[in-house]
Design an enzyme around this catalytic site. Structure first.
Site, mmCIF file in Angstrom:
data_model
loop_
_atom_site.group_PDB
_atom_site.id
_atom_site.type_symbol
_atom_site.label_atom_id
_atom_site.label_comp_id
_atom_site.label_asym_id
_atom_site.label_seq_id
_atom_site.Cartn_x
_atom_site.Cartn_y
_atom_site.Cartn_z
ATOM 1 N N GLY A 169 22.245 -10.516 -19.615
ATOM 2 C CA GLY A 169 20.810 -10.600 -19.864
ATOM 3 C C GLY A 169 20.403 -10.535 -21.320
ATOM 4 C CE LYS A 170 25.081 -11.942 -25.034
ATOM 5 N NZ LYS A 170 25.644 -12.172 -23.687
ATOM 6 N N GLY A 218 26.733 -8.041 -25.678
ATOM 7 C CA GLY A 218 26.858 -7.794 -24.242
ATOM 8 C C GLY A 218 27.678 -8.902 -23.615
ATOM 9 C CG ASP A 241 25.726 -19.276 -25.634
ATOM 10 O OD1 ASP A 241 26.949 -19.029 -25.552
ATOM 11 O OD2 ASP A 241 24.914 -18.897 -24.777
#
Lengths: 180, 180, 180, 180
Positions: free
Chosen positions: C15-16, C10, C37
């Site tokens: 909002g993952k 997404g 990340d």
């Protein structure tokens, strides 16, 4: 009179925050810590992204605008009020203007018993620690190492290139004035 | 008179911080944000680890001791002084005592033009968001969802289970009083 | 066969991460979560500051260089090996190349039972949440909202502009394949 | 053969992470850093809150359960695969079991050229730094200072109570093997 406010001044990556946490741990009374980083975190995006606020530019040089200066004055006025209301406060600051920053802060803390502390750190050592922490713009440590102490007068000075944070904290604690 | 302080009250994981950041982005003047989380971050270990301070216990219930209360009073006195010195301030708070927390805050903000904002969120929704954020003790959201609003009087109320943060911020912004 | 890897794709601020934390909480087995990340956090400064790595430019547009691509391939190869060694893994990803990103990932996860999940969020809603979280470069949410789904094929799709994270997690959990 | 993996072992608050960031900055090739803290961040709440996982107890003593051990084995298997796929990897670890932890890690890194690095720090100094950083459970530094090195064999050893992180990194860098 007894010390109501401790102002800790030193350049970026000089080790101020670690000393402040050690001070909180070793002092018997509860001391609040508030720093310029907290002020920056409190600012709206308009005062950190663009003109009028605070920015970090080339070589980690920090630019200060009028909007930031106004916020800082109100902020320090508030911290002084916390101390007058009975809180013990440690202020973790960076005097980018040296003696003139100290004068501005001194005027806002008027009437309070302040212990002025200088945190030194060799520029090369601070630059290495800046790399080690990995969360600061490269060059801030070196550019601020001397600058922030220019013309500033202290009650006590420590050097984190020579002593551990907890030992610096003990040195500072020994200089606190206690009401007789 | 024009609004000098916005007090945002809501339970843990109700979405207050997101609304505050959106408010800072949508309001034309610079507003500082300061919250109870900043106070907690300013405290020494002795006031967060043990008796006398603030602790999170079983089911996320928060206990408050005298030491924390004293620090909080000085802290809010200081924030009031920031506003009197000309800063616009958004206070992000959790009224664990409901109406009595509001009265205590109101007394310390005496003479300032305050906009009181209630941030509601269905307890079940807040509990789900508490899991999603993953950095809060389980149970805080559910235990505070109703509690913090008991007897509190607001100028404007928003509900983050029904509206996005940025829309809540616009609703709040529309209630700000401007000097005529 | 039973699901060994869940790939959640997404755009930024869709909002993952919240969904992934909820999945970890609702699934009975332990699932590890690893995302792009984490890869970025693992990189040396040379691959995040300058040419060859990953950078966020104007309007939040993300640029990818060869050095980043090489690191990402080795990274995903390693995550595949974790799953082959018995770990259940949730990968939190952003397919900047849409279908071609999926093909590259699919090839590296060869032989594993993968559940492909698309996390949608209206671009305007994601842009508002980007402001509310306050820690992302403005424009990333809007620029990625559609882009990352182009040509991608999913086993299950959820929409965080219409459902809470914990409900999205339950929908996803219901699609996990269990060994008969 | 040339070094593919650097394993850095040391107790909590011994200064490993700072050395790793300096290594990434001084080494000409891109090296990824992955540590046991990343594994812990990847775990579901069930493996950090309760039996079966990892917990920090009285005096900062860390307890390890079977669930954590299984996840760790798969995790290290994956990191080994990243290195075999061509990534240079620095592993930031804490050998709570001393020599037996090293043996387990060595077996999983089979066939790779590994540089084993020990990071020492006087227990009292590490305990002081634990206070200064303020984000670790009190006692971890002291309890791990000697423990993690018991029976471990190194290619190079550094001591952060005597040298700055960046100097330790240069010492380590000088021991990297380069393909002739």
């Amino acid at each position: 009179m007894s010390t109501q406010v401790i102002v800790i001044n030193g350049g970026s990556s000089s080790g101020k925050s670690g000393i402040v946490r050690c001070l909180q741990a070793v002092l018997p009374d509860p001391w609040l810590r508030i720093g310029v980083d907290d002020l920056i975190a409190a600012l709206p995006p308009a005062l950190t992204d663009a003109g009028g606020g605070i920015q970090v530019g080339e070589q980690g040089r920090v630019g200060i605008g009028e909007g930031f200066r106004a916020a800082e004055t109100a902020w320090t006025t508030g911290i002084a009020a916390m101390a007058r209301a009975g809180a013990h406060v440690i202020i973790d600051d960076v005097f980018l203007g040296g003696a003139s920053s100290q004068e501005r802060t001194r005027a806002l803390l008027d009437g309070l018993d302040v212990l002025w502390v200088g945190v030194h750190c060799d520029a090369a050592v601070a630059a290495g620690r800046e790399i080690a922490r990995g969360d600061r713009v490269s060059g801030m440590a070196a550019s601020q190492a001397e600058l922030v102490h220019e013309g500033v007068r202290y009650d006590v000075e420590v050097d984190t290139s020579r002593s551990e944070a907890v030992d610096c904290a003990r040195t500072i604690a020994a200089h606190l004035r206690e009401r007789p």
